[in-house]
Design a protein around this motif. Structure first.
Motif, PDB file in Angstrom:
ATOM      1  N   ILE A 112      56.041  43.057  75.864  1.00 44.11           N
ATOM      2  CA  ILE A 112      54.611  43.203  75.140  1.00 44.11           C
ATOM      3  C   ILE A 112      54.033  41.917  74.740  1.00 44.11           C
ATOM      4  O   ILE A 112      54.751  41.434  73.822  1.00 44.11           O
ATOM      5  CB  ILE A 112      54.246  44.334  74.352  1.00 44.11           C
ATOM      6  N   PRO A 113      53.176  41.100  75.285  1.00 44.74           N
ATOM      7  CA  PRO A 113      52.768  39.922  74.765  1.00 44.74           C
ATOM      8  C   PRO A 113      52.281  39.935  73.278  1.00 44.74           C
ATOM      9  O   PRO A 113      51.121  40.699  73.090  1.00 44.74           O
ATOM     10  CB  PRO A 113      51.914  39.154  75.780  1.00 44.74           C
ATOM     11  N   VAL A 114      52.761  39.211  72.542  1.00 46.30           N
ATOM     12  CA  VAL A 114      51.968  39.039  71.008  1.00 46.30           C
ATOM     13  C   VAL A 114      51.268  37.387  71.401  1.00 46.30           C
ATOM     14  O   VAL A 114      51.792  36.329  71.008  1.00 46.30           O
ATOM     15  CB  VAL A 114      52.904  38.878  69.990  1.00 46.30           C
ATOM     16  N   MET A 132      44.852  46.951  74.855  1.00 42.85           N
ATOM     17  CA  MET A 132      45.615  48.015  75.455  1.00 42.85           C
ATOM     18  C   MET A 132      47.120  47.451  75.597  1.00 42.85           C
ATOM     19  O   MET A 132      47.890  48.242  75.766  1.00 42.85           O
ATOM     20  CB  MET A 132      44.939  48.890  76.514  1.00 42.85           C
ATOM     21  N   ILE A 133      47.211  46.072  76.003  1.00 40.13           N
ATOM     22  CA  ILE A 133      48.514  45.693  76.677  1.00 40.13           C
ATOM     23  C   ILE A 133      49.109  44.568  75.858  1.00 40.13           C
ATOM     24  O   ILE A 133      50.243  43.779  76.199  1.00 40.13           O
ATOM     25  CB  ILE A 133      48.364  45.214  78.055  1.00 40.13           C
ATOM     26  N   SER A 134      48.644  44.157  74.665  1.00 41.26           N
ATOM     27  CA  SER A 134      48.944  42.986  73.865  1.00 41.26           C
ATOM     28  C   SER A 134      48.685  43.181  72.493  1.00 41.26           C
ATOM     29  O   SER A 134      47.570  44.074  71.949  1.00 41.26           O
ATOM     30  CB  SER A 134      48.310  41.698  74.339  1.00 41.26           C
ATOM     31  N   ILE A 135      49.339  42.144  71.720  1.00 42.88           N
ATOM     32  CA  ILE A 135      49.024  42.312  70.181  1.00 42.88           C
ATOM     33  C   ILE A 135      48.569  40.685  70.112  1.00 42.88           C
ATOM     34  O   ILE A 135      48.898  39.822  70.419  1.00 42.88           O
ATOM     35  CB  ILE A 135      50.190  42.481  69.281  1.00 42.88           C
ATOM     36  N   GLN A 136      47.437  40.604  69.343  1.00 38.20           N
ATOM     37  CA  GLN A 136      46.814  39.312  69.276  1.00 38.20           C
ATOM     38  C   GLN A 136      46.582  39.115  67.610  1.00 38.20           C
ATOM     39  O   GLN A 136      46.471  39.856  66.955  1.00 38.20           O
ATOM     40  CB  GLN A 136      45.252  39.353  69.522  1.00 38.20           C
ATOM     41  N   VAL A 137      47.347  37.979  67.078  1.00 41.93           N
ATOM     42  CA  VAL A 137      47.556  37.490  65.959  1.00 41.93           C
ATOM     43  C   VAL A 137      47.031  36.254  65.697  1.00 41.93           C
ATOM     44  O   VAL A 137      47.362  35.211  66.262  1.00 41.93           O
ATOM     45  CB  VAL A 137      49.047  37.542  65.559  1.00 41.93           C
ATOM     46  N   PRO A 138      46.242  35.906  64.848  1.00 38.51           N
ATOM     47  CA  PRO A 138      45.435  34.493  64.288  1.00 38.51           C
ATOM     48  C   PRO A 138      46.670  33.773  64.073  1.00 38.51           C
ATOM     49  O   PRO A 138      48.053  34.212  63.119  1.00 38.51           O
ATOM     50  CB  PRO A 138      44.470  34.805  63.258  1.00 38.51           C
ATOM     51  N   ILE A 157      53.736  51.749  71.408  1.00 42.69           N
ATOM     52  CA  ILE A 157      54.584  50.921  72.336  1.00 42.69           C
ATOM     53  C   ILE A 157      54.862  51.376  73.939  1.00 42.69           C
ATOM     54  O   ILE A 157      54.557  50.645  74.616  1.00 42.69           O
ATOM     55  CB  ILE A 157      56.210  50.517  71.692  1.00 42.69           C
ATOM     56  N   GLN A 158      55.087  52.731  74.079  1.00 39.37           N
ATOM     57  CA  GLN A 158      55.297  53.304  75.129  1.00 39.37           C
ATOM     58  C   GLN A 158      53.734  53.346  76.018  1.00 39.37           C
ATOM     59  O   GLN A 158      53.889  52.977  77.181  1.00 39.37           O
ATOM     60  CB  GLN A 158      55.824  54.736  75.097  1.00 39.37           C
ATOM     61  N   SER A 159      52.978  53.811  75.350  1.00 40.11           N
ATOM     62  CA  SER A 159      51.488  53.566  75.757  1.00 40.11           C
ATOM     63  C   SER A 159      51.057  52.061  76.434  1.00 40.11           C
ATOM     64  O   SER A 159      50.691  51.917  77.634  1.00 40.11           O
ATOM     65  CB  SER A 159      50.562  53.994  74.913  1.00 40.11           C
ATOM     66  N   MET A 160      51.386  51.242  75.434  1.00 42.09           N
ATOM     67  CA  MET A 160      51.219  49.700  75.949  1.00 42.09           C
ATOM     68  C   MET A 160      51.819  49.428  77.113  1.00 42.09           C
ATOM     69  O   MET A 160      51.313  48.665  77.787  1.00 42.09           O
ATOM     70  CB  MET A 160      51.240  48.851  74.748  1.00 42.09           C
ATOM     71  N   ARG A 161      53.285  49.907  77.040  1.00 38.40           N
ATOM     72  CA  ARG A 161      54.205  49.071  78.242  1.00 38.40           C
ATOM     73  C   ARG A 161      53.580  49.843  79.514  1.00 38.40           C
ATOM     74  O   ARG A 161      53.666  49.337  80.436  1.00 38.40           O
ATOM     75  CB  ARG A 161      55.554  49.682  78.293  1.00 38.40           C
ATOM     76  N   LYS A 162      53.066  51.071  79.405  1.00 36.07           N
ATOM     77  CA  LYS A 162      52.603  51.898  80.742  1.00 36.07           C
ATOM     78  C   LYS A 162      51.327  50.989  81.148  1.00 36.07           C
ATOM     79  O   LYS A 162      51.263  50.993  82.582  1.00 36.07           O
ATOM     80  CB  LYS A 162      52.220  53.322  80.341  1.00 36.07           C
ATOM     81  N   ASN A 163      50.406  50.797  80.399  1.00 34.27           N
ATOM     82  CA  ASN A 163      49.434  50.006  80.524  1.00 34.27           C
ATOM     83  C   ASN A 163      49.595  48.836  81.257  1.00 34.27           C
ATOM     84  O   ASN A 163      49.034  48.220  82.042  1.00 34.27           O
ATOM     85  CB  ASN A 163      48.490  49.988  79.549  1.00 34.27           C
TER      86      ASN A 163
END
Length: 199
Positions: A112-114, A132-138, A157-163
């Motif tokens: 999962i990309p941060v 739905m598929i990544s985390i965005q951090v300033p 995490i499981q949901s994000m990986r499926k997406n």
């Protein structure tokens, strides 16, 4: 592009040994984002974050010598591909520009990309919900990344990986799919313009 992993690799590898990882070069011509990532390195907490100095010319070498460029022995201990394969999250800071090729590479490994880049223009954001598929951090919140990631539940995490698997397969798994996605976005825009002209 890397070959897409199987659906099982994306979804079932819940117990990846690393929480997050980053391996890359740091540049003197951009922000200190990548330098800050060095301080996140904590193998005990499952975070591997290693960098090396980018040396383009004599001027670069002189710059890094005055700023105590790190010994590359730690950097060389880790393999780029193995880190992504074994990481739940992959840290994706900006490179020389706002974007980074490692975004799609992380996706291809089911990591999962941060995304850590103020001003990052996300690809195909017209049709992809990146939340739905990544985390965005300033960039200013880099020190908080370990705490942010540790707070994410296994269910999310499981949901994000499926997406992530669905989005990667549909839009990024080949150059042809990326081209088709870009064409589809342009077609939608043109259709919208035609609708406005009729109204």
């Amino acid at each position: 592009l890397h070959p897409a992993n199987s659906k099982e690799d994306f979804i079932n590898m819940m117990e990846r040994p690393l929480l997050a990882s980053f391996k890359g070069q740091k540049y003197k011509i951009v922000t200190d984002t990548r330098q800050q990532l060095e301080y996140l390195h904590n193998p005990q907490k499952g975070i591997i974050s290693v960098t090396k100095c980018f040396l383009l010319d004599k001027q670069d070498e002189e710059y890094w010598n005055t700023t105590h460029c790190d010994d590359e022995s730690l950097y060389n201990q880790y393999d780029y591909q193995e880190l992504m394969e074994n990481s739940t999250f992959s840290l994706v800071p900006r490179g020389c520009g706002f974007n980074s090729y490692r975004l799609v590479e992380a996706m291809s490994y089911g990591s999962i990309p941060v995304i850590i880049s103020d001003g990052f223009v996300l690809p195909f954001q017209e049709i992809i919900d990146w939340t739905m598929i990544s985390i965005q951090v300033p960039e200013k919140n880099i020190p908080s990344i370990p705490m942010i990631l540790e707070a994410i539940s296994d269910e999310r995490i499981q949901s994000m990986r499926k997406n992530l698997h669905k989005v990667y397969q549909k839009h990024f798994s080949s150059h042809l799919r990326m081209l088709m996605t870009a064409v589809d976005i342009q077609r939608r825009k043109l259709k919208g313009l035609e609708g406005n002209c009729r109204s």
